[in-house]
Design a protein around this motif. Sequence first.
Motif, short mmCIF file in Angstrom:
data_model
loop_
_atom_site.label_atom_id
_atom_site.label_comp_id
_atom_site.label_asym_id
_atom_site.label_seq_id
_atom_site.Cartn_x
_atom_site.Cartn_y
_atom_site.Cartn_z
N LYS A 246 -48.66 1.44 8.13
CA LYS A 246 -48.87 0.20 9.08
C LYS A 246 -48.52 -0.62 8.57
O LYS A 246 -47.36 -2.05 8.74
N VAL A 247 -48.50 -1.63 6.80
CA VAL A 247 -48.30 -2.48 6.22
C VAL A 247 -46.79 -2.00 5.80
O VAL A 247 -46.38 -2.89 6.19
N LYS A 248 -46.55 -1.15 5.10
CA LYS A 248 -45.01 -0.65 4.65
C LYS A 248 -44.24 -1.28 6.54
O LYS A 248 -43.30 -2.11 6.33
N ILE A 249 -44.50 -0.96 7.71
CA ILE A 249 -43.53 -1.62 8.59
C ILE A 249 -43.63 -2.61 8.94
O ILE A 249 -42.82 -3.08 8.71
N ALA A 250 -44.78 -3.72 9.12
CA ALA A 250 -44.83 -5.57 8.49
C ALA A 250 -44.43 -5.53 8.20
O ALA A 250 -43.67 -6.39 7.86
N GLU A 251 -44.31 -4.98 6.06
CA GLU A 251 -43.54 -5.80 5.58
C GLU A 251 -42.19 -5.64 5.93
O GLU A 251 -41.48 -6.92 5.33
N ASP A 252 -41.98 -4.45 6.29
CA ASP A 252 -40.24 -3.98 6.28
C ASP A 252 -40.05 -5.11 7.32
O ASP A 252 -38.88 -5.99 7.03
N GLY A 253 -40.31 -5.96 8.27
CA GLY A 253 -40.88 -6.18 9.39
C GLY A 253 -40.94 -8.06 8.94
O GLY A 253 -40.41 -8.27 9.43
N GLY A 254 -40.91 -7.75 7.54
CA GLY A 254 -41.08 -9.69 7.55
C GLY A 254 -42.60 -10.40 7.20
O GLY A 254 -42.47 -12.05 6.90
N TYR B 264 -52.46 -18.31 5.26
CA TYR B 264 -52.91 -18.68 6.89
C TYR B 264 -51.61 -18.29 7.24
O TYR B 264 -50.32 -18.98 6.83
N GLY B 265 -51.32 -18.21 8.89
CA GLY B 265 -50.03 -17.66 9.29
C GLY B 265 -50.09 -17.51 10.67
O GLY B 265 -51.49 -17.36 10.86
N ARG B 266 -49.16 -17.39 11.41
CA ARG B 266 -49.69 -17.60 12.64
C ARG B 266 -50.29 -15.81 12.84
O ARG B 266 -48.74 -15.02 12.35
N LEU B 267 -50.63 -14.96 13.91
CA LEU B 267 -51.01 -14.07 14.24
C LEU B 267 -49.90 -13.39 15.45
O LEU B 267 -49.32 -14.51 15.84
N ALA B 268 -49.31 -12.32 14.88
CA ALA B 268 -48.58 -11.58 16.15
C ALA B 268 -48.94 -10.42 15.97
O ALA B 268 -49.33 -9.68 14.99
N GLU B 269 -48.14 -9.34 16.90
CA GLU B 269 -49.11 -8.36 17.06
C GLU B 269 -48.09 -7.18 18.39
O GLU B 269 -47.52 -8.00 18.53
N PRO B 270 -47.71 -6.10 17.50
CA PRO B 270 -46.25 -5.31 17.86
C PRO B 270 -46.52 -4.87 18.94
O PRO B 270 -46.27 -3.54 19.67
N ALA B 271 -48.22 -5.04 19.83
CA ALA B 271 -48.32 -5.00 21.37
C ALA B 271 -47.41 -4.63 22.11
O ALA B 271 -47.09 -4.46 22.87
N LYS B 272 -46.77 -6.24 21.63
CA LYS B 272 -45.90 -6.57 22.74
C LYS B 272 -44.14 -6.31 22.62
O LYS B 272 -43.83 -6.43 23.57
N ARG C 38 -37.18 -8.54 10.24
CA ARG C 38 -36.85 -10.34 10.76
C ARG C 38 -37.35 -10.22 11.84
O ARG C 38 -36.57 -11.28 12.70
N THR C 39 -38.41 -9.25 12.85
CA THR C 39 -38.39 -9.20 13.88
C THR C 39 -39.10 -10.42 13.92
O THR C 39 -39.97 -11.60 13.71
N TYR C 40 -40.24 -10.22 15.35
CA TYR C 40 -41.46 -10.25 16.15
C TYR C 40 -42.85 -11.05 14.49
O TYR C 40 -43.15 -11.89 13.79
N ALA C 41 -42.41 -9.87 13.25
CA ALA C 41 -43.58 -10.20 12.51
C ALA C 41 -43.10 -11.22 11.26
O ALA C 41 -43.85 -11.25 9.91
N ALA C 42 -42.00 -11.29 11.40
CA ALA C 42 -41.03 -12.86 10.30
C ALA C 42 -42.54 -13.78 10.33
O ALA C 42 -42.55 -14.39 10.58
N ASN C 43 -42.67 -13.46 9.09
CA ASN C 43 -43.60 -14.22 8.22
C ASN C 43 -44.56 -14.85 8.99
O ASN C 43 -45.43 -16.24 8.59
#
Length: 296
Positions: free
Chosen positions: A212-220, A171-179, A192-197
């Motif tokens: 997409k997954v690699k970019i999200a992973e790099d963002g935490g 589980y976790g909070r939803l975040a989207e790069p659309a922001k 460690r930007t908006y995507a962190a955890n």
Amino acid sequence: DDACRFSPSSAGGSGLTTGVVSVGSMALSGGEDARSPFSNYGSCVDIFAPGSDILSAWVGSRTASAIESGTSMAAPHVAGIAAMMLEKNSFDRALALRDLFSSAVPGRIASVGQGSPNLLAQVPLGRSGPPTPQPTRPPTLAPSQVCVDDYCASYKPSLFGPHWDDDSITYGRLAEPAKTGDAEGCTPLPPRTYAANQIVLVKRGRCTFFEKVKIAEDGGAKAVIFYMNAPGEVFEPKSYDWRSVAIPSLMVDYTAGQILTREIPACVGVGSPSFAKVRKVGRGRKRSLRQRHYDM
């Protein structure tokens, strides 16, 4: 010429381990298989395939064809065999490369050239030896659902990266790069930007699923949910990238994507035991995360 003197052929020579396969061309010459006169040779070649006088698709119409020669005719033969091996091995890249090279015929090509491997690509006509072990999955559980509040949607897990754990809830909070102006999640972000955890929600399109997954992973991020960019059948995202990722991902349909987008930054749950419920805080109030899956 020596393939090691030119690019991109110089990247070859160790395709079994790197996945970069450099293909030489061979032809039937004087009743025997021989290296095509125009083909490169040497230690940077991994394998040979037919490349002389090949009937190929051509320009002009959808049915146009022509007889052509070149390593550009040989490489598709190997690409086709590699695709078959990927399917056979459930898209396990290492096993597919193993089978591609182990099924090749050695010592068949005359005048192969100094330093070249004498390997002729071959489509396996049957299975030899024990079957390739397949990844085991729990046999009694149907595909899970991703849930937020009382809304649940079915999904298809990606065929790359780690599997979702069916024995516990993620589980976790939803975040989207659309922001950040990029709904597809294709723009690299500082760590460690908006995507962190967070569980990142991205639209299908513009770049590969792996990127997409690699970019999200790099963002935490802890996981990625893809959603279809138009109504249609959901499928299992695939990747042919030789690199790996350490976070799981999945695909939901267009409707689910729109609903989940409106729920940001609510909490979502994925992969719990049957009818398990957890409670987390989302949007300033308690939310019930429900995950269901059914016996087959």
